[in-house]
Write a protein that holds these residues in place. Sequence first.
Motif, short mmCIF file in Angstrom:
data_model
loop_
_atom_site.label_atom_id
_atom_site.label_comp_id
_atom_site.label_asym_id
_atom_site.label_seq_id
_atom_site.Cartn_x
_atom_site.Cartn_y
_atom_site.Cartn_z
N GLN A 23 0.75 -1.12 0.03
CA GLN A 23 -0.03 -0.07 -0.11
C GLN A 23 0.80 1.23 -0.04
OE1 GLN A 23 -3.31 -0.14 -0.10
NE2 GLN A 23 -3.47 2.10 -0.13
N GLN A 24 0.53 2.26 -1.08
CA GLN A 24 1.63 3.17 -1.18
C GLN A 24 0.77 4.44 -0.26
OE1 GLN A 24 4.24 3.14 -3.20
NE2 GLN A 24 3.47 0.91 -3.25
N ARG A 25 1.65 5.35 0.65
CA ARG A 25 1.15 6.27 1.52
C ARG A 25 1.09 7.49 0.64
NH1 ARG A 25 6.42 8.07 4.94
NH2 ARG A 25 7.71 8.82 3.30
N GLY A 26 0.10 8.42 1.04
CA GLY A 26 -0.27 9.52 0.28
C GLY A 26 1.12 10.44 0.43
N GLU A 27 1.72 10.81 -0.56
CA GLU A 27 2.91 11.76 -0.42
C GLU A 27 3.09 12.81 -1.40
OE1 GLU A 27 7.50 10.88 1.16
OE2 GLU A 27 6.88 9.68 -0.52
N HIS A 28 3.39 14.01 -1.11
CA HIS A 28 3.70 15.11 -2.18
C HIS A 28 4.86 15.04 -2.85
CE1 HIS A 28 0.17 17.24 -0.94
NE2 HIS A 28 0.48 17.07 0.30
N ASP A 31 7.81 16.44 -0.89
CA ASP A 31 8.51 15.67 0.21
C ASP A 31 9.22 14.34 0.02
OD1 ASP A 31 7.00 17.37 1.98
OD2 ASP A 31 5.20 16.06 2.07
N ALA A 32 8.92 13.90 -1.32
CA ALA A 32 9.47 12.54 -1.85
C ALA A 32 10.63 12.84 -2.27
CB ALA A 32 8.39 11.85 -3.00
N ALA A 33 10.83 14.00 -2.95
CA ALA A 33 12.21 14.54 -3.49
C ALA A 33 13.17 14.88 -2.40
CB ALA A 33 12.07 15.77 -4.50
N VAL A 34 12.80 15.26 -1.35
CA VAL A 34 13.60 15.88 -0.17
C VAL A 34 13.93 14.46 0.62
CG1 VAL A 34 13.47 16.75 1.95
CG2 VAL A 34 12.42 18.23 -0.18
N ARG A 35 13.10 13.44 0.65
CA ARG A 35 13.54 12.35 1.31
C ARG A 35 14.64 11.45 0.56
NH1 ARG A 35 10.80 7.40 1.24
NH2 ARG A 35 9.23 8.20 -0.10
N TYR A 36 14.46 11.60 -0.75
CA TYR A 36 15.34 10.69 -1.49
C TYR A 36 16.73 11.41 -1.56
CZ TYR A 36 11.03 8.64 -3.75
OH TYR A 36 10.03 8.00 -4.05
N ALA A 37 16.84 12.75 -1.24
CA ALA A 37 18.13 13.43 -1.27
C ALA A 37 18.55 13.26 0.05
CB ALA A 37 17.75 14.88 -1.74
N GLY A 84 22.02 16.51 -5.11
CA GLY A 84 21.73 15.45 -3.78
C GLY A 84 21.53 16.21 -2.55
N SER A 85 21.06 17.60 -2.73
CA SER A 85 20.88 18.40 -1.16
C SER A 85 19.40 18.38 -1.20
CB SER A 85 21.37 19.81 -1.65
OG SER A 85 20.85 20.69 -0.46
N GLY A 86 18.92 18.23 0.26
CA GLY A 86 17.60 18.06 0.53
C GLY A 86 17.02 19.50 0.41
N ALA A 87 18.05 20.30 0.92
CA ALA A 87 17.36 21.91 0.93
C ALA A 87 17.25 22.46 -0.60
CB ALA A 87 18.55 22.75 1.71
N ALA A 88 18.30 22.00 -1.42
CA ALA A 88 17.95 22.40 -2.87
C ALA A 88 16.69 21.91 -3.53
CB ALA A 88 19.28 21.99 -3.59
N ALA A 89 16.50 20.70 -3.15
CA ALA A 89 15.23 19.76 -3.72
C ALA A 89 14.05 20.51 -3.01
CB ALA A 89 15.31 18.48 -3.30
N ARG A 90 14.11 20.98 -1.99
CA ARG A 90 12.87 21.60 -1.27
C ARG A 90 12.76 22.83 -2.09
NH1 ARG A 90 10.06 20.81 3.15
NH2 ARG A 90 11.58 19.16 3.96
N ARG A 91 13.75 23.80 -2.35
CA ARG A 91 13.54 24.96 -3.09
C ARG A 91 12.92 24.68 -4.41
NH1 ARG A 91 18.54 26.02 -0.61
NH2 ARG A 91 19.58 25.69 -2.42
N ILE A 92 13.61 23.73 -5.30
CA ILE A 92 13.19 23.72 -6.77
C ILE A 92 11.50 23.20 -6.71
CG2 ILE A 92 13.42 21.76 -8.36
CD1 ILE A 92 16.45 21.76 -7.64
N TRP A 93 11.18 22.32 -5.67
CA TRP A 93 9.78 21.77 -5.73
C TRP A 93 8.78 22.76 -5.19
CZ3 TRP A 93 13.33 18.09 -7.00
CH2 TRP A 93 13.06 17.17 -7.82
N ARG A 95 9.04 25.87 -5.89
CA ARG A 95 8.97 26.92 -7.14
C ARG A 95 7.80 25.89 -7.93
NH1 ARG A 95 14.53 27.82 -6.58
NH2 ARG A 95 14.88 26.52 -8.24
N GLN A 96 7.86 24.67 -8.23
CA GLN A 96 7.08 23.88 -9.11
C GLN A 96 6.59 22.71 -8.39
OE1 GLN A 96 4.37 22.96 -10.91
NE2 GLN A 96 5.07 24.66 -12.15
N PRO A 97 5.52 22.58 -7.48
CA PRO A 97 5.30 21.42 -6.63
C PRO A 97 4.84 20.45 -7.61
CG PRO A 97 3.77 23.38 -6.31
CD PRO A 97 4.86 23.88 -7.24
N ARG A 98 4.43 20.37 -8.75
CA ARG A 98 4.02 19.49 -9.62
C ARG A 98 4.89 18.77 -10.50
NH1 ARG A 98 -0.63 22.43 -13.08
NH2 ARG A 98 0.92 23.90 -13.19
#
Length: 233
Positions: A23-28, A31-37, A84-93, A95-98
């Motif tokens: 079962q897949q959890r609902g995730e934005h 959040d996924a991009a930051v978690r992977y990084a 590979g930076s979580g902070a950079a990933a957060r900034r990127i998404w 700006r464009q969360p989709r």
Amino acid sequence: MTAAVVLGVEEPIGVTEAAQVPQQRGEHLLDAAVRYAEERHWDVFPGTWLEAVGGGERCSCGDAGCALPGAHADRPDWAGQATGSGAAARRIWSRQPRASVLLPTGRTFDALEVPESAGFLALARMERMDLTLGPVTCTPDRRMLFFVLPGAAAKASELVRGLGWNAEAIDLTGRGEGYYVAAPPTRVGSRGAVQWARKPTHANRWLPDVDELISPLAYACAREAADARTRVQ
């Protein structure tokens, strides 16, 4: 030993014996991009996204016939966008969360891509063999990707040939440097979302080498290819 003999003596194992996609959890996507990084130390970069157009959805690339709507790189220099930076990933998404979440292969991992039916068959065999598995994704196009140590793509064809098969003929592909894969929860148009068949966890932080998985994967792909030929005869 020839491939035909191997196919004849292996114990048949039904695809249904493999565990189902969890079962897949609902995730934005953010959040996924930051978690992977942050948690996996995987490089991530943003791809295209889906836009509402005339009561439907269209890829942000503008191509009405896009083969991977909302799930591909949006510029040729995508490799330079990866971070590979979580902070950079957060900034990127932010700006464009989709934007889709894409992972370059050939850096911290390669991927072995196979048909979904062969992938589940292989998973069942690997579990019975007690093999170490890394994360595994399922795509809406009925493909599965097994994450392994970098360098797998360069060795896969030769290893398959050593087992008596042709990698292209049995539809087993290595994805390494110069490629990328879409990560959950990226959605591919109306077809559905990429999902984890085996989620990234602390238990599979250390990825297997291609040599450990190639035999059950090649066998499963060869069986599926043989079955497909039988069906069309």
